[in-house]
Each structure stands twice: as structure tokens, then as C-alpha cells.
Design a protein around this motif. Structure first.
Motif, PDB file in Angstrom:
ATOM      1  N   SER C  17       0.831  -1.204   0.000  1.00  0.00           N
ATOM      2  CA  SER C  17       0.000   0.000   0.000  1.00  0.00           C
ATOM      3  C   SER C  17       0.867   1.255   0.000  1.00  0.00           C
ATOM      4  O   SER C  17       0.516   2.263  -0.602  1.00  0.00           O
ATOM      5  N   SER C  60      -7.176  17.239   9.243  1.00  0.00           N
ATOM      6  CA  SER C  60      -7.013  15.797   9.432  1.00  0.00           C
ATOM      7  C   SER C  60      -6.090  15.508  10.606  1.00  0.00           C
ATOM      8  O   SER C  60      -6.329  14.578  11.375  1.00  0.00           O
ATOM      9  N   VAL C 295     -13.364  11.240   6.265  1.00  0.00           N
ATOM     10  CA  VAL C 295     -12.919  10.357   5.183  1.00  0.00           C
ATOM     11  C   VAL C 295     -11.398  10.419   5.065  1.00  0.00           C
ATOM     12  O   VAL C 295     -10.727   9.390   4.938  1.00  0.00           O
ATOM     13  N   LEU C 299      -9.332   7.119   5.603  1.00  0.00           N
ATOM     14  CA  LEU C 299      -8.645   6.678   4.389  1.00  0.00           C
ATOM     15  C   LEU C 299      -7.148   6.613   4.641  1.00  0.00           C
ATOM     16  O   LEU C 299      -6.481   5.639   4.304  1.00  0.00           O
ATOM     17  N   GLY C 311      -4.401  11.786   3.364  1.00  0.00           N
ATOM     18  CA  GLY C 311      -5.858  11.891   3.259  1.00  0.00           C
ATOM     19  C   GLY C 311      -6.289  13.318   2.963  1.00  0.00           C
ATOM     20  O   GLY C 311      -7.173  13.556   2.146  1.00  0.00           O
ATOM     21  N   LEU C 346     -17.679   6.081   0.649  1.00  0.00           N
ATOM     22  CA  LEU C 346     -16.297   5.915   1.115  1.00  0.00           C
ATOM     23  C   LEU C 346     -16.255   5.546   2.596  1.00  0.00           C
ATOM     24  O   LEU C 346     -15.510   4.642   2.997  1.00  0.00           O
ATOM     25  N   LEU C 350     -14.841   1.921   3.560  1.00  0.00           N
ATOM     26  CA  LEU C 350     -13.604   1.890   4.352  1.00  0.00           C
ATOM     27  C   LEU C 350     -13.830   1.202   5.691  1.00  0.00           C
ATOM     28  O   LEU C 350     -13.050   0.343   6.095  1.00  0.00           O
ATOM     29  N   ARG C 354     -11.767  -1.867   5.017  1.00  0.00           N
ATOM     30  CA  ARG C 354     -10.388  -1.512   5.339  1.00  0.00           C
ATOM     31  C   ARG C 354     -10.347  -0.473   6.456  1.00  0.00           C
ATOM     32  O   ARG C 354      -9.901   0.665   6.254  1.00  0.00           O
ATOM     33  N   GLY C 357      -7.307   1.664   7.059  1.00  0.00           N
ATOM     34  CA  GLY C 357      -6.915   2.693   6.110  1.00  0.00           C
ATOM     35  C   GLY C 357      -5.763   2.261   5.223  1.00  0.00           C
ATOM     36  O   GLY C 357      -5.360   1.104   5.195  1.00  0.00           O
ATOM     37  N   VAL C 358      -5.233   3.231   4.464  1.00  0.00           N
ATOM     38  CA  VAL C 358      -4.199   2.916   3.488  1.00  0.00           C
ATOM     39  C   VAL C 358      -2.808   2.894   4.125  1.00  0.00           C
ATOM     40  O   VAL C 358      -1.975   2.061   3.808  1.00  0.00           O
TER      41      VAL C 358
END
Lengths: 276, 313, 392
Positions: C17, C60, C295, C299, C311, C346, C350, C354, C357-358
Motif C-alpha cells: 500500500s 485531518s 474520510v 482513508l 488523506g 467511502l 472503508l 479496510r 486505512g491505506v
């Protein structure tokens, strides 16, 4: 206290629920009460834990052992009665305040710390770390680093003593249930408790690890920590603990040596399906 | 004047109660704060809107509402329930997550509902195609301006809440629901088929929300944001009543709805209360009606987090 | 920088990732570069976008230090952002109904103080309770703040908004007049294209300097906090608050600190926005901003500062990208509900598939100097594969 006195005291304990003759009491519980709606979970429970002992707390399912732990450690607020730790009344205090008086507890189901390695999870243990103050991180970073290094060394030393140092950099979520119990005990020791409350330390632990756990508890006890433990495994508790307190329906049924407890009619009755 | 505010408070309360019962039930039985509950109301309102457009009036009318509207009401309830159950099965059920993760997911669900409705019907206000009524003549001398529609809302809400009460008190399912709402773990241990109870909770909770949405559309207007805008009030009602208590939610909903509509009275309290100078009043505009609910909610959290009907701990 | 000295090794040390993210960033940067060189993307607009991205990154960061670190659910990101923006605007703007014409730095301080007080006011009743109470109460708080800004015209100008906000460096020596003093430059990067850099460009460049400063300082603070015993207590609270309590931590106090810290960073984003846009209105408190930020954090990977940074940039991509959709005639519907749908989907996808997250936090988080004495790479680290050159 001479041996003869101790025997006499133990004998008396079989008759009186709470033995008042203990001379160095680390935990005193007096007339503690708690109910949830119509259900009385703790019913005027009174007992004491003497410094330097491993005290067992047993009782049939629903006897109120866990509730009692939660009351003593500040997780529940009692409806009545009082709790004293090291001579200070702590009734109604927050768990962290009670911890400051030297009482630390563990939980029945091991708690997983997501995303931490075992040694990271261990580092949560020490109390009053300078690095737990946000401002210190920026104004006294050297101090923070020193303590962190010392704590890390302590953590690794204890893991070594527990013979689980090979797990130090493993993810805390990927070790076995038994290993998790050992880590929990090790972490609680980092908080340097005078009295450690263990909630079913042997539950879900395989026999080999269980022996290891018992060994560690005994060793730590010899080094000065007092233990109060709830346990279902009679074998485990009878080998380890003395005295043993028996709880039934929220109140103390009796207290005595493992032999006395095992042969007492009332205890047998309680385990066979509640008192008459 | 006060009677008029009380009357509209009663109507608005009926709508809030219908929303808060479902939210409280789902909160305790599915174990998370469902932020999509307001938008479930919107779904019900628009489902009724479509149905009513399709079936039309169907002849005779009751309380100024054609029979077709009641068909639409049933459709609104059914669609809201089906949408909620499908969401539960497709999204929440498969998640091995705690209540916090479900809560965050539910806000995503809320946006999906609202966005789809907005794409389908536009962002503007609409109305049901029912005749706008004049206030009931007989009540005008008392300063009360309510229409037959308002009466229909209150009566329908009473019927629905009464049926729920009967269900909870006298049916096997109802007893299990109450047991589970009280203590989910205990209920599971005592052998209640919790999956089935959970399913019915979603059906009942979302169904009631759907009906609340239909009535809200009749009382005001329909818009894609209508339900989300009400969410804060419904949460306030549930917290006021104590999470998990159905009757607490009814009481909380009633109080929050009343206070909301009585906001204008606050400025002229002095004139209404004895022993208080006429000039006394809490100067707060009606634009802050929702803010009052918020303040009440925060006050309850400070003083009695388990709600007025809950156990004090 | 290992990226430059040993790019191959750097690449091989990344997780899948992380490789994806790096590839994405490189591709995106390339696209922007082409846009700039061909003149399709005006340099001033480009800098504005960088400013916006920095602003979202700050938001964020703020949410990450609440939700990602401690597990606090704050649904009033937009409100704290608005407090920041209005706080500085009402102090420094020429049209401010209460103060006005003060230095922006005064506005900054006032905004932060107000944000901290508001965070305390909402934290005190809710942080002793289950996490969902904060979620509910903060949703209400966002609404109340919006109502107050909209209706208290005598203090906020109401729906008219506040105009005449000076740039952030107003009153600073040199920097305040720099954009006017800089000469106009004409650059011809490619044959046939000419880019003229004038006063607005230099002004925008200064804004980017401001936001980079804010982002840099916040990142440094959060990074240190995250790896400290303080951050470790927060992470313990997130996983299991009872455990932290049993080990003697005053979890209420820690949660409060985390909540106030995050709220301050959000307000900082608002302060920057006011001096970027030079105009604020109640529309800037649109609750949907809150969920853009959610998000971004989910994310990026809850708890990960670099994830939050990433993000934040993605969100600007989505917001500005969907703006162009309006220009395609074949899409008959409005963009607003499409964005809402995108955010909703999303969040659900997510959380469902997931939740980490990434770019979830990768490394052991132990005080830097201490862990550097230990082997750089634990033989079997937090993640099975590898520990990259990245940070947390």
C-alpha cells in the motif's frame, strides 16, 4: 506474631468471617454493598488482606467475585460500606487514584492493545512517567528519554525473568492467550503495586504456562508484592494461596487455610448449589 | 397563544416520539448509536410521497386525508423497514466491529440515503398532494389553530405507540425485546434467539421512524435533509429518556417536542407565570429551538447520564 | 534521504500500500507539473490548491489526534474550523462588527483560546461517558455554533459574512509588502507558453509558506507526542480504556488533553483559511466539511499522521476534481449530492473493508532516542514484512 498465634488466628478465622487480628493489613473491606436493580451482587462483604500474603478469593459462579474486584479497584461505586488501602480510605475514588495508593488490578479477559508490540504494551505499565505529561515532551525531552530508556530496560528485564523475552517485538495481538496473561502480569508489576488483584490469572492458560505463572506469582510474592486473586481452578488456588476467602451470594462465607476451606461443609454446600 | 403552542407541541412531539422509540430500541439492542435513523425517516416520507402519487386519493377521506394517503403511510413504514433491514444485513451484520465503528459507518449510511433521495427528487422542498386545510373552527375561539391533519397525526401516533405498548407488554417477542434492551448479555445467556429479536427491532424501529417521516412531511414539507435535521432532537429525546428505555424515549420525545414548540413562550414567561414580573423572560429566538434541545441534552449528561427514566448511578 | 541514495532499496522496503501511495503521489505530481508547464494550470491557482490541501491536512491532523490517537468521535470539526476562521476574521477584518483591524497574530491567539474553551465546554460533560456521547453532543455543538454565527448579526454579520480580512502577514516587517515589491516575472518553460508571475502569485506563495509552517509545526508536535508515553496512554485508551484506568492513568484528563489539542489544530486550519480566502461566511461551517475530514483520516489510516497528511491531499483532489464535473453537460445532476454519495460510500466501504486505512501506523512507537539504541529493525516487527524508511 508467633506461629502459635497464627494458628490460633487461623482457627478463629473459621468461625468469624473477617479476621480482625491481622496486624499489617494492606486492604480492608468493610460491609461493602452493591446491587444492580433487584439483584444484590455484593451483600455486606467484610474481609482483610494481610501484607505479604497471596490471598485467594473463591466462590461459586455468581458469588459476586468480579463485582467485588470492581468495587475495590474503583470501577464500581459501592452503595454502602468502605474500602481502605494501606490505611487510607479509598471508597468512591477513581481507579487511578486508588492505583496511586498501591493497588493495581488485572482483568479476566486479556485486553488486546491493537498495533503495539509486546514491549510497547509493557511500557504502559510504569506509573507517573514524566513522558505522560504533554509539556514535558517539549520542555524536558531529556528527562522523558531517560525514563523511557530505564522503563524499557525494566520491561525487558521482567520479560526475561518471565522467560518471554523472545516475544518483546511481537505484535501484542498475535501472542497466545496464556502468553498474554503472563504479559499482563509482567506489565502490572511495572506499575510497582503493593497489592495486585488478579482476576482469574490461570483461565485459558495451558498447564505448562500455568505452572510458570504460579511460579512467577510466588517469586514476586517473596519479593514483597501482596496478591489477591480470584480463581476458578481449585488446584491452582489451593497450591498457591493462603489464606483463602470464600464468597457466596455476595458476602464472605468463611476464610481459612486451603485445608480448612476444602473440608468445610458450608463451602461444599455453597458449591453444590447454593446455601439452603 | 399558549394553548396554540401546546397544541402544535403535541403534534410535533408525536413525530419526535415516533423517531425516538426506534432510535432507543436500536441503540440498546443493536448496540450502537444509529446516525442514519433520521434519514430513515426521510426514506419513509419519500416512499409515501411516491406511493401517494401512484395510487392517488382513492375516494373518501378521513380527517381531511384521503384513504390513499393512509395506503401511502403504510408504504412509507414498509419501505423504511425494508431499507433498514437490508442495510443491516448487507452492511452492519457482516462487520466484526465494535459499537464505535458501527456508529461511524451509520453516518456514511445516512449520507448514502440522503444523497440518493436528493439525486432522485432534487434538493428542493415538496409537499404531499393533499388539500391544505383551514384550522378547525371550533377551536379557534381558544386561540388554537390546528387542522384535521394535525389531529390525524396525533391519533395515528397514538395508535402506533399503543400497538407497540401492547406488543411489548403482552407478546412473547415484546418481552424478549425488553429483556434484551435491559441487558443484552443476560438475554443471550438465558437462551433468547437474539438474531430474531434484533431483526424485529430493526423492523419496528425503522417502521416507526418511517411513519414519523411521513407525518413530518405532512406537518411541514418534504426535503432530503428533513430527517437529518431532526436527528439532534431525537438523540436529545433518547438521552433525556435514558438509552434503552422505550417508555423513557416516549417521555423524552414528548418533552423535547413540547419544549421545541414552546420556545416562543420563553420570551414572555413573566406574563404567563404568577408571582413573576411581566417583563421577565428568557430572550431566545425560535431560531434557537434546536439549540435548546442541545443544552438540555448536555445538562442531562452532566447531571444524570442515564436519563430521567434510567437508574441513577 | 534514502530515497535519493538508494531508491531501489527504499522501494523494496515499502509495503504494497505504501508503494501504491508513492506511485499515486508521483503520478499526481507529474500531472500537476505537466499542467503547470503547458499553462493549463495557473500557478496562482495551483498555489491556492496547495494552501487548501495544507488546510485539509491540518484538519485531518486535528481529527487524527482525537479519533486516531484516542478514539474520540468528534463530529464538530467544521465548528472548530469555523471558530478559528471567525475568531481571526472578527479580530482583524475591516468589516468586523466587534473588533477589527487588529493584527492577524492577535486573531490567531483569540481564535485558539476560544476553540480551547469550547473544547473544554463540550469535553467536560461527555468525556467521562461512553465514546458515543461525545459523538452525539458534538453533532449538536456543530449545529449550535452554526446557528449562533448565522443569527447573531451584531457580532458576526450573520449571513453576509465578514469581508476585508487582511493577509496573514499584515503588520509584519518586510513580509507584509513583499508581494507588491516583487517584480513581475515572465517564464517560458516550454516553447509557446508564457507564464507571468505577478503580485497575486507572490501573495499566494506567502500563503503557502504560512500553511507549510502550520503543517510542519503541527506534524512535528504530533509526531513527537505520538511516540511518547503520553501518546501511548492515548493509544491504550483507544484500545481499552479500562486497562488504562486499572494501570493508574487518569483517562479523563488524557482524553481532555487529546480533545483540546485536536480542536486547537482544527482552529489553526480555520485561521489559515480566513487569511487565504480573505472572506468568511456561515457557509464555511457547512457540516459536510466535518465528514470530508473523517474520510481523510479513515482513508489515510486512523492513528497515522502521514496517513492524515495523505488523506488531506486526497480530499482536495475529490473536492476540486468533482467541481469540473459540472462542466460536463452530459451529467444531468447536481454535483452536491454526488459528493455526498461519494463521502457516504467511502465511509461505509472503508469501515467495512479496510478500517485500518491505506497507511496505518507501522513502527513501534517508542521515544526516538531510546529505540535508536535498539536494533533499527526489530527482527520480527509490528508488521510481519518490513519497516520502511518512513516514520510513524
Amino acid at each position: 506474631m508467633t506461629d502459635a498465634d497464627a494458628t490460633a488466628a487461623d482457627a478463629a478465622a473459621t468461625d468469624v468471617a473477617a479476621d480482625q487480628s491481622k496486624d499489617d493489613v494492606v486492604l480492608r473491606v468493610e460491609d461493602l454493598q452493591k446491587s444492580f436493580g433487584a439483584l444484590t451482587a455484593t451483600d455486606h462483604a467484610t474481609f482483610e488482606v494481610e501484607r505479604g500474603t497471596i490471598t485467594g478469593l473463591i466462590g461459586p459462579n455468581g458469588a459476586g467475585k468480579s463485582t467485588l474486584f470492581n468495587l475495590v479497584s474503583g470501577f464500581y461505586e459501592p452503595d454502602g460500606g468502605r474500602v481502605e488501602v494501606n490505611g487510607t480510605e479509598v471508597t468512591g475514588m477513581e481507579p487511578y487514584e486508588i492505583a496511586d495508593h498501591g493497588l493495581i488490578r488485572t482483568f479476566q479477559t486479556p485486553r488486546k492493545l491493537e498495533g503495539m508490540t509486546v514491549r510497547e504494551a509493557m511500557l504502559v505499565g510504569p506509573r507517573k512517567q514524566p513522558g505522560e505529561s504533554f509539556l514535558n515532551l517539549f520542555f524536558r525531552p531529556g528527562d522523558v528519554g531517560e525514563h523511557e530508556a530505564a522503563n524499557l530496560a525494566d520491561a525487558e528485564r521482567i520479560l526475561e525473568e518471565f522467560e518471554i523475552d523472545h516475544l518483546a517485538t511481537q505484535p501484542a495481538t498475535k501472542i497466545s492467550g496464556g502468553q498474554m496473561k503472563l504479559v499482563e502480569l509482567a506489565r502490572a508489576m511495572l506499575a510497582e503495586p503493593e497489592l495486585l488483584l488478579l482476576d482469574e490469572p490461570a483461565a485459558g492458560v495451558n498447564p505448562t504456562l500455568r505452572n510458570k505463572l504460579a511460579e512467577q506469582i510466588r517469586r514476586l510474592n517473596e519479593q514483597g508484592t501482596t496478591f489477591l486473586l480470584i480463581e476458578h481452578d481449585m488446584d491452582f488456588v489451593m497450591k498457591l494461596a493462603d489464606p483463602v476467602i470464600v464468597l457466596d451470594q455476595g458476602s464472605v462465607l468463611m476464610e481459612g487455610t486451603p485445608q480448612e476451606v476444602q473440608t468445610d461443609e458450608r463451602v461444599i454446600d455453597a458449591y453444590l448449589g447454593g446455601s439452603p | 397563544m399558549v394553548f396554540d403552542y401546546l397544541a402544535s407541541g403535541l403534534v410535533f412531539s408525536s413525530i419526535i416520539v415516533l423517531g425516538s422509540i426506534g432510535l432507543s430500541l436500536i441503540y440498546s439492542i443493536a448496540d450502537f448509536a444509529n446516525f442514519a435513523h433520521g434519514d430513515t425517516m426521510t426514506v419513509g416520507a419519500y416512499a409515501a410521497f411516491v406511493t401517494f402519487g401512484a395510487v392517488g386519493g382513492l375516494g373518501t377521506s378521513v380527517l381531511g386525508l384521503p384513504i390513499g394517503f393512509f395506503v401511502a403511510l403504510v408504504a412509507g413504514i414498509a419501505v423504511a423497514a425494508v431499507v433498514a433491514v437490508v442495510t443491516e444485513k448487507v452492511v452492519y451484520d457482516g462487520m466484526s466491529a465494535g459499537s464505535i465503528e458501527l456508529l461511524i459507518t451509520s453516518i456514511g449510511i445516512a449520507f448514502v440515503y440522503r444523497a440518493i433521495i436528493q439525486i432522485g427528487f432534487g434538493a428542493d422542498f415538496t409537499r404531499y398532494e393533499v388539500q391544505t386545510l383551514r384550522p378547525i373552527e371550533a377551536l379557534l375561539p381558544y386561540g388554537v389553530r390546528v387542522t384535521q391533519h394535525d389531529v390525524a397525526i396525533v391519533l395515528s401516533a397514538l395508535v402506533l405507540v399503543g400497538s407497540l405498548h401492547t406488543l411489548l407488554q403482552y407478546s412473547d417477542l415484546g418481552r424478549k425485546m425488553r429483556a434484551m434492551a435491559d441487558n443484552p448479555d443476560l438475554a443471550r445467556v438465558s437462551g433468547i434467539r437474539t438474531d430474531r429479536v434484533k431483526l424485529w427491532t430493526w423492523i419496528i424501529g425503522a417502521g416507526l421512524a418511517g411513519s414519523g417521516g411521513v407525518f413530518l412531511g405532512l406537518y411541514n414539507q418534504l426535503s432530503p435533509r428533513m430527517g437529518f435535521n431532526l436527528l439532534l432532537l431525537i438523540f436529545a429525546a433518547v438521552i433525556l429518556g435514558g438509552i434503552g428505555s422505550v417508555y423513557g424515549a416516549m417521555l423524552g420525545g414528548f418533552l423535547i417536542g413540547m419544549i421545541n414548540q414552546l420556545t416562543p413562550v420563553l420570551t414572555e414567561l413573566g406574563a404567563l407565570l404568577p408571582l413573576v414580573p411581566d417583563s421577565f423572560g428568557i430572550p431566545i429566538g425560535i431560531e434557537y429551538a434546536n439549540a435548546i434541545a442541545f443544552v438540555i441534552m448536555v445538562a442531562v449528561l452532566l447531571v444524570r447520564p442515564n436519563g430521567i427514566a434510567g437508574e441513577a448511578t | 534521504m534514502r530515497v535519493l541514495s538508494d531508491p531501489k532499496g527504499y522501494w523494496a522496503d515499502l509495503t504494497r500500500s505504501e508503494q501504491g501511495v508513492v506511485a499515486f503521489i508521483v503520478a499526481f505530481a507529474g500531472l500537476l507539473l505537466v499542467g503547470l508547464l503547458t499553462g493549463a494550470l495557473a500557478p496562482t491557482y495551483f498555489l491556492y490548491l496547495v494552501g487548501l490541501a495544507g488546510m485539509y491536512a491540518l484538519l485531518s491532523f486535528g481529527l487524527n489526534s482525537q479519533w486516531g490517537f484516542t478514539g474520540l468521535i468528534n463530529f464538530s470539526v467544521a465548528a472548530f474550523f469555523g471558530i478559528g476562521a471567525y475568531g481571526t476574521a472578527l479580530m482583524s477584518a475591516s468589516s468586523s462588527p466587534i473588533a477589527g483591524d487588529l493584527l492577524p497574530i492577535v486573531g490567531l491567539v483569540v481564535a485558539l483560546v476560544v476553540a480551547a474553551l469550547l473544547a473544554l465546554a463540550i469535553g467536560i460533560p461527555t468525556l467521562r461517558l461512553r465514546a458515543d456521547y461525545l459523538a452525539i453532543a458534538s453533532l449538536g455543538l456543530a449545529e449550535v455554533v452554526r446557528l449562533v454565527v448565522l443569527n447573531e448579526r451584531q457580532f458576526t454579520n450573520g449571513s453576509a459574512g465578514v469581508r476585508g480580512i487582511p493577509p496573514f502577514f499584515e503588520g509584519f516587517p518586510v513580509l507584509a509588502d513583499l508581494p507588491q515589491m516583487m517584480p513581475g516575472l515572465a517564464i517560458r518553460p516550454l516553447p509557446g507558453t508564457t507564464i507571468v508571475l505577478e503580485t497575486p502569485f507572490w501573495g499566494a506563495l506567502l500563503n503557502v509558506v504560512v500553511v507549510l509552517g502550520f503543517v510542519g509545526v503541527s506534524y512535528a508536535v504530533l509526531r513527537r507526542a505520538h511516540r511518547s508515553p503520553w501518546g501511548r496512554v492515548l493509544r491504550t485508551i483507544r484500545s481499552d480504556e479500562d486497562l488504562a484506568r486499572a494501570l493508574g492513568k487518569n483517562t479523563y484528563g488524557f482524553k481532555m488533553q487529546s480533545f483540546v489539542l485536536g480542536s486547537l489544530i482544527m482552529a489553526l486550519a480555520g485561521v489559515f483559511y480566513a487569511h487565504l480566502n480573505l472572506f468568511v461566511s456561515p457557509g464555511d461551517l457547512d457540516p459536510v466539511t466535518t465528514f470530508y475530514v473523517w474520510v481523510a483520516v479513515i482513508l489515510g489510516g486512523s492513528g497515522s499522521n502521514r496517513g492524515a497528511l495523505f488523506g488531506g491531499f486526497v480530499i482536495v483532489g475529490i473536492r476540486e476534481g468533482t467541481r469540473f464535473l459540472n462542466e460536463f453537460a452530459w451529467i444531468p445532476i447536481d454535483v452536491a449530492p454526488l459528493r455526498l454519495l461519494l463521502i457516504g460510500v467511502l465511509i461505509v466501504v472503508l469501515m467495512r473493508y479496510r478500517p485500518q486505512g491505506v497507511l496505518p501506523p507501522q513502527r513501534e512507537l517508542i521515544w526516538p532516542k531510546v529505540v535508536d539504541e535498539a536494533p533499527d529493525r526489530p527482527d520480527s516487527g509490528v508488521r510481519e514484512a518490513k519497516v520502511g524508511g518512513g516514520d510513524d
